[in-house]
Design a protein around this motif. Sequence first.
Motif, PDB file in Angstrom:
ATOM      1  N   GLY A 185       0.804  -1.219   0.000  1.00 45.62           N
ATOM      2  CA  GLY A 185       0.000   0.000   0.000  1.00 45.62           C
ATOM      3  C   GLY A 185       0.832   1.262   0.000  1.00 45.62           C
ATOM      4  O   GLY A 185       0.468   2.260  -0.611  1.00 45.62           O
ATOM      5  N   ILE A 186       2.000   1.219   0.666  1.00 47.21           N
ATOM      6  CA  ILE A 186       2.813   2.432   0.820  1.00 47.21           C
ATOM      7  C   ILE A 186       3.686   2.714  -0.393  1.00 47.21           C
ATOM      8  O   ILE A 186       3.939   3.876  -0.739  1.00 47.21           O
ATOM      9  CB  ILE A 186       3.699   2.337   2.091  1.00 47.21           C
ATOM     10  CG1 ILE A 186       4.179   3.745   2.514  1.00 47.21           C
ATOM     11  CG2 ILE A 186       4.849   1.391   1.875  1.00 47.21           C
ATOM     12  CD1 ILE A 186       3.091   4.611   3.050  1.00 47.21           C
ATOM     13  N   PHE A 187       4.133   1.668  -1.102  1.00 45.21           N
ATOM     14  CA  PHE A 187       5.033   1.883  -2.238  1.00 45.21           C
ATOM     15  C   PHE A 187       4.431   2.760  -3.340  1.00 45.21           C
ATOM     16  O   PHE A 187       5.091   3.686  -3.823  1.00 45.21           O
ATOM     17  CB  PHE A 187       5.495   0.542  -2.823  1.00 45.21           C
ATOM     18  CG  PHE A 187       6.693  -0.023  -2.115  1.00 45.21           C
ATOM     19  CD1 PHE A 187       7.766   0.788  -1.766  1.00 45.21           C
ATOM     20  CD2 PHE A 187       6.761  -1.367  -1.796  1.00 45.21           C
ATOM     21  CE1 PHE A 187       8.874   0.280  -1.108  1.00 45.21           C
ATOM     22  CE2 PHE A 187       7.864  -1.893  -1.139  1.00 45.21           C
ATOM     23  CZ  PHE A 187       8.926  -1.069  -0.793  1.00 45.21           C
ATOM     24  N   PRO A 188       3.196   2.503  -3.772  1.00 43.49           N
ATOM     25  CA  PRO A 188       2.620   3.371  -4.820  1.00 43.49           C
ATOM     26  C   PRO A 188       2.509   4.829  -4.378  1.00 43.49           C
ATOM     27  O   PRO A 188       2.639   5.741  -5.194  1.00 43.49           O
ATOM     28  CB  PRO A 188       1.233   2.764  -5.057  1.00 43.49           C
ATOM     29  CG  PRO A 188       1.334   1.365  -4.589  1.00 43.49           C
ATOM     30  CD  PRO A 188       2.279   1.395  -3.437  1.00 43.49           C
ATOM     31  N   LEU A 189       2.273   5.051  -3.088  1.00 48.23           N
ATOM     32  CA  LEU A 189       2.138   6.425  -2.593  1.00 48.23           C
ATOM     33  C   LEU A 189       3.480   7.148  -2.600  1.00 48.23           C
ATOM     34  O   LEU A 189       3.539   8.371  -2.756  1.00 48.23           O
ATOM     35  CB  LEU A 189       1.554   6.409  -1.177  1.00 48.23           C
ATOM     36  CG  LEU A 189       0.215   5.685  -0.992  1.00 48.23           C
ATOM     37  CD1 LEU A 189      -0.274   5.869   0.439  1.00 48.23           C
ATOM     38  CD2 LEU A 189      -0.822   6.195  -1.972  1.00 48.23           C
ATOM     39  N   LEU A 190       4.562   6.381  -2.449  1.00 48.92           N
ATOM     40  CA  LEU A 190       5.887   6.985  -2.410  1.00 48.92           C
ATOM     41  C   LEU A 190       6.471   7.235  -3.800  1.00 48.92           C
ATOM     42  O   LEU A 190       7.182   8.218  -4.023  1.00 48.92           O
ATOM     43  CB  LEU A 190       6.844   6.085  -1.614  1.00 48.92           C
ATOM     44  CG  LEU A 190       6.534   5.906  -0.121  1.00 48.92           C
ATOM     45  CD1 LEU A 190       7.518   4.914   0.486  1.00 48.92           C
ATOM     46  CD2 LEU A 190       6.606   7.245   0.611  1.00 48.92           C
ATOM     47  N   PHE A 191       6.157   6.337  -4.726  1.00 47.59           N
ATOM     48  CA  PHE A 191       6.865   6.371  -6.003  1.00 47.59           C
ATOM     49  C   PHE A 191       6.027   6.808  -7.198  1.00 47.59           C
ATOM     50  O   PHE A 191       6.569   6.996  -8.289  1.00 47.59           O
ATOM     51  CB  PHE A 191       7.471   4.992  -6.293  1.00 47.59           C
ATOM     52  CG  PHE A 191       8.488   4.578  -5.274  1.00 47.59           C
ATOM     53  CD1 PHE A 191       9.721   5.203  -5.187  1.00 47.59           C
ATOM     54  CD2 PHE A 191       8.204   3.561  -4.370  1.00 47.59           C
ATOM     55  CE1 PHE A 191      10.652   4.832  -4.237  1.00 47.59           C
ATOM     56  CE2 PHE A 191       9.132   3.176  -3.413  1.00 47.59           C
ATOM     57  CZ  PHE A 191      10.364   3.814  -3.342  1.00 47.59           C
ATOM     58  N   VAL A 192       4.709   6.944  -7.022  1.00 45.47           N
ATOM     59  CA  VAL A 192       3.870   7.404  -8.130  1.00 45.47           C
ATOM     60  C   VAL A 192       3.583   8.887  -7.949  1.00 45.47           C
ATOM     61  O   VAL A 192       3.148   9.328  -6.875  1.00 45.47           O
ATOM     62  CB  VAL A 192       2.536   6.619  -8.194  1.00 45.47           C
ATOM     63  CG1 VAL A 192       1.661   7.169  -9.323  1.00 45.47           C
ATOM     64  CG2 VAL A 192       2.819   5.135  -8.419  1.00 45.47           C
ATOM     65  N   GLU A 193       3.837   9.660  -8.995  1.00 44.07           N
ATOM     66  CA  GLU A 193       3.653  11.109  -8.904  1.00 44.07           C
ATOM     67  C   GLU A 193       2.184  11.487  -8.796  1.00 44.07           C
ATOM     68  O   GLU A 193       1.304  10.781  -9.275  1.00 44.07           O
ATOM     69  CB  GLU A 193       4.259  11.783 -10.146  1.00 44.07           C
ATOM     70  CG  GLU A 193       5.770  11.661 -10.230  1.00 44.07           C
ATOM     71  CD  GLU A 193       6.321  12.397 -11.435  1.00 44.07           C
ATOM     72  OE1 GLU A 193       5.522  13.042 -12.143  1.00 44.07           O
ATOM     73  OE2 GLU A 193       7.538  12.326 -11.670  1.00 44.07           O
ATOM     74  N   ARG A 194       1.958  12.631  -8.173  1.00 45.93           N
ATOM     75  CA  ARG A 194       0.615  13.170  -8.034  1.00 45.93           C
ATOM     76  C   ARG A 194       0.086  13.628  -9.396  1.00 45.93           C
ATOM     77  O   ARG A 194       0.836  14.097 -10.246  1.00 45.93           O
ATOM     78  CB  ARG A 194       0.639  14.358  -7.068  1.00 45.93           C
ATOM     79  CG  ARG A 194      -0.666  15.140  -7.018  1.00 45.93           C
ATOM     80  CD  ARG A 194      -0.591  16.253  -5.994  1.00 45.93           C
ATOM     81  NE  ARG A 194      -1.736  17.138  -6.106  1.00 45.93           N
ATOM     82  CZ  ARG A 194      -2.028  18.089  -5.224  1.00 45.93           C
ATOM     83  NH1 ARG A 194      -1.250  18.272  -4.186  1.00 45.93           N
ATOM     84  NH2 ARG A 194      -3.085  18.852  -5.390  1.00 45.93           N
ATOM     85  N   THR A 195      -1.232  13.480  -9.594  1.00 43.47           N
ATOM     86  CA  THR A 195      -1.883  13.961 -10.810  1.00 43.47           C
ATOM     87  C   THR A 195      -3.128  14.749 -10.439  1.00 43.47           C
ATOM     88  O   THR A 195      -3.747  14.481  -9.407  1.00 43.47           O
ATOM     89  CB  THR A 195      -2.262  12.808 -11.752  1.00 43.47           C
ATOM     90  OG1 THR A 195      -2.883  13.352 -12.920  1.00 43.47           O
ATOM     91  CG2 THR A 195      -3.248  11.860 -11.087  1.00 43.47           C
ATOM     92  N   ASP A 196      -3.476  15.719 -11.250  1.00 43.44           N
ATOM     93  CA  ASP A 196      -4.652  16.537 -10.970  1.00 43.44           C
ATOM     94  C   ASP A 196      -5.843  16.148 -11.838  1.00 43.44           C
ATOM     95  O   ASP A 196      -6.853  16.832 -11.862  1.00 43.44           O
ATOM     96  CB  ASP A 196      -4.339  18.023 -11.194  1.00 43.44           C
ATOM     97  CG  ASP A 196      -3.375  18.541 -10.145  1.00 43.44           C
ATOM     98  OD1 ASP A 196      -3.459  18.074  -8.995  1.00 43.44           O
ATOM     99  OD2 ASP A 196      -2.534  19.397 -10.485  1.00 43.44           O
TER     100      ASP A 196
END
Length: 477
Positions: free
Chosen positions: A50-61
């Motif tokens: 659960g934490i890996f995607p939050l750390l390594f995927v950039e934010r999108t609007d």
Amino acid sequence: MKTEIIIKHLGFVLLLNGFFLFISFLISFFLHESSTISFLFSALICGVFGIFPLLFVERTDHINFNEGLVIVVFGWLITCVVGMLPYLMWGGEFSLINAWFESVSGFTTTGSTIINDIESLPKGILFWRSSTHWIGGIGIILFVLLILPQSKGQRITIYNSEISSISKMNFRFKARRIAQILAIVYISLTLFETIGLMLFGMSFFDAINHSFATIATGGFSTKNLSIAAFNSVGIEAIVIVFMILSGIHFGLIFGTIMLKKENLFRSSLVKTFLLVLIIGISLVTLKLYMSGNYDFWTSLRYASFQVVSLGTTTGFATEDTAHWPIFTQIVLIYFTIQCAMSGSTSGGLKFDRVYMFFKLVGKQIKLLKHPNGIFISKFDGKKIDEKLEQQTLVFIVLYIAVFFITTIILTALDIDGMTAFSASIATIGNVGPGFGDVSSLGNFSEIPAMGKLVLTINMLLGRLEIFNILALIMIKK
């Protein structure tokens, strides 16, 4: 379609599950139970993935409808897969198909179970079962809406993918505000019921577990005999009240508390829903009494609980309805088809659609008399869009088709007619118990593995309301 964004949002889903798995681990750890290691590993798996995607995927609007739809559907599926882990690691009656069945049944708030001796389970497992109800009851995606750090547009897209059009009719807020309203009502009802059940003699553990199951209209109990194990009129009354509240549109409950114009007392839909419940209770009570099953007050007691339990898709039991007169079983089957209101934690067809169907029947009769007339259907003074009318009719036809096809499949597996028919309706309606071998005090352990798999598909179709699944299949790459 941006796969990395979908994975990032599924990370939120995994973290939420990991939180409740960790609570279950703490319960097992402090009680020195055999399920401790199962929950520790399950929580760690959820936490890491659960934490890996939050750390390594950039934010999108920006997120489009198709991406929102994939997040919703796969959010539910990955949650059900994760829910299997502690069951499989612990063992017991939980084979692969049994663990999948119990997990899907929990998260979809169906409440059907394969467990023969519930009271032999560790308390950590019991709490996790109830937690799956509570997470799934309000919709795991709506929980995620509360914590999404992304833009308003993303919330609206995911919200529109998760909530059916008919559920939105009593909401006049933005997506995040709606999620907050649902959460406030949901948590408040859970707390109040827990206190009420404790006042009538339940332990804190039993009270919180049964509150989770009631407010989610799920039905998992910590007892083999469900609510019947407590043999308390007071407890039954508390559960009935909160089952009804949980079967009513949460927006109307919030509106009542906040003294808004749109509230329970002004809604003709709520009044009709309660009237139908009263009629059902009256019919079942009279038949039980006239058939000599019980005295009048006992008949009223059992009829009230069972009609409300099935009519709100909760599925708790105070008596074995398998031995009741066939007339009462037919009445109860009707309520497993009708279900409770949209905007509640209830699954299934929804009372709103049944109500709209009869409105449309009246409209068609008027058109036969006055072919050139213009007639408008309304819900509580609001005009019903013709597209929503058509969507409702199509949904009802699809819904009926699904449980008939499921019945045919189950009978092909040599399951008797009443069991197959009622199990099909109970699972797509997310109700839980049926009749025959899967009655209110029975379970689904004797259903063949293929039958269990088919019924879990039913549960997911009922919870996701069919259209989301069809829309996902039709998404163009």
